[in-house]
Design a protein around this motif. Structure first.
Motif, mmCIF file in Angstrom:
data_model
loop_
_atom_site.group_PDB
_atom_site.id
_atom_site.type_symbol
_atom_site.label_atom_id
_atom_site.label_comp_id
_atom_site.label_asym_id
_atom_site.label_seq_id
_atom_site.Cartn_x
_atom_site.Cartn_y
_atom_site.Cartn_z
ATOM 1 N N ILE A 1 -65.461 44.075 20.670
ATOM 2 C CA ILE A 1 -65.855 43.638 19.330
ATOM 3 C C ILE A 1 -67.311 43.970 19.008
ATOM 4 N N ALA A 2 -68.087 44.382 20.005
ATOM 5 C CA ALA A 2 -69.479 44.772 19.753
ATOM 6 C C ALA A 2 -69.952 45.670 20.880
ATOM 7 N N LEU A 3 -70.753 46.673 20.540
ATOM 8 C CA LEU A 3 -71.297 47.613 21.531
ATOM 9 C C LEU A 3 -72.614 48.165 21.004
ATOM 10 N N ASP A 4 -73.720 47.752 21.620
ATOM 11 C CA ASP A 4 -75.025 48.240 21.180
ATOM 12 C C ASP A 4 -76.092 47.671 22.101
ATOM 13 N N ALA B 1 -74.944 35.167 18.618
ATOM 14 C CA ALA B 1 -74.403 36.413 18.058
ATOM 15 C C ALA B 1 -72.892 36.485 18.264
ATOM 16 N N PHE B 2 -72.429 36.086 19.451
ATOM 17 C CA PHE B 2 -70.995 36.078 19.750
ATOM 18 C C PHE B 2 -70.249 35.139 18.802
ATOM 19 N N LEU B 3 -70.777 33.946 18.620
ATOM 20 C CA LEU B 3 -70.139 32.983 17.724
ATOM 21 C C LEU B 3 -70.138 33.498 16.283
ATOM 22 N N HIS B 4 -71.194 34.199 15.914
ATOM 23 C CA HIS B 4 -71.265 34.777 14.561
ATOM 24 C C HIS B 4 -70.178 35.827 14.370
ATOM 25 N N ILE B 5 -69.959 36.661 15.403
ATOM 26 C CA ILE B 5 -68.996 37.756 15.297
ATOM 27 C C ILE B 5 -67.561 37.241 15.275
ATOM 28 N N VAL B 6 -67.221 36.320 16.192
ATOM 29 C CA VAL B 6 -65.820 35.885 16.311
ATOM 30 C C VAL B 6 -65.528 34.647 15.464
#
Length: 270
Positions: A211-214, A231-236
């Motif tokens: 779900i994220a790569l950078d 950031a993880f909580l924001h994305i999922v």
């Protein structure tokens, strides 16, 4: 050094890894992040040729995991949750045994073992049988075993699990030193704070998907977050993360109940 392309692994009706792709390079600590059960360990097992992919592939220094598994293993050092030491062997004897499996021997192997004993601070117990070791002591020997052949790529799955603060710092120092020497270190962990402090770039896996790569800095900037956890909580989404946690808890409780029923059935038959 490591190239993963559209990797997929299915167990029956369960898709553990779903179309995961990323590259990782020499001289960096690359984080493979996500909650427990996200698919990180399965990804590692496929890269390490412990499991075969359902589809997709990966290459290690140009060696394909399906076509050239032996060449892949020679260039990888892998630490997984299964420590796998021989209890009747001393720490040195365990390292000597695994060194022999990699084709090492003689003075070169003994010097390498001495070096690892020093680097990982194992002098106090290096000549004691592993069956007497604490979890932290076993973890140190397992780490040494995974890198006894001095591979250019090391993959650590939760390497500080079971270690106290001082022992954890020893392992972290090794990872930083390996990076400085131009090796690729892949750190698989659910500890986002740990990853944020160490990793140059990260791949976040959730529900078997990437779900994220950078870079760590870019992910924080894009999500307007101060930490990788935020950031993880924001994305999922926080609600989705909570539902996942509840599902894992329910699965664990179901497994415990199943084991208890089996135990009761065995006692009843006896």
């Amino acid at each position: 050094m490591l190239n993963v392309q559209h990797l997929r692994k299915v167990f029956g009706t369960v898709t553990a890894v779903d179309d995961v792709s990323f590259e990782a390079h020499a001289g960096e600590i690359f984080g493979l992040l996500g909650p427990n059960g996200a698919g990180k360990t399965t990804t590692i097992r496929v890269i390490a040729t412990i499991l075969g992919p359902t589809s997709g592939t990966a290459s290690v220094l140009g060696h394909d995991i399906v076509a050239e598994p032996e060449a892949v293993r020679k260039n990888l050092g892998v630490l997984t949750a299964e420590i796998g030491l021989y209890d009747r062997f001393t720490a040195r004897e365990n390292l000597r045994y695994f060194g022999n499996l990699y084709g090492l021997g003689g003075d070169a192997l003994e010097h390498r073992i001495d070096e690892l004993v020093r680097i990982l601070d194992m002098t106090r117990f290096a000549d004691r049988r592993a069956g007497t070791f604490s979890t932290g002591m076993k973890q140190k020997v397992a780490i040494a075993r995974s890198i006894v052949h001095d591979p250019p790529i090391v993959i650590f799955d939760e390497p500080t699990a079971g270690l106290d603060v001082l022992a954890s710092q020893t392992v972290i120092a090794y990872m930083k030193d390996a990076k400085a020497k131009g090796k690729l270190v892949v750190l698989s962990t659910h500890d986002m704070a740990h990853a944020q402090a160490l990793c140059d770039r990260v791949a976040i896996i959730h529900r078997s998907k990437l779900i994220a790569l950078d870079t760590t800095a870019t992910i924080l900037q894009q999500t307007h977050a101060q930490t990788l956890e935020d950031a993880f909580l924001h994305i999922v989404g926080e609600s989705a993360a909570k539902l996942d946690e509840q599902a894992r808890e329910e699965q664990h409780l179901a497994q415990v109940a199943k084991k208890k029923r089996r135990g009761f059935g065995l006692r009843f038959r006896l």
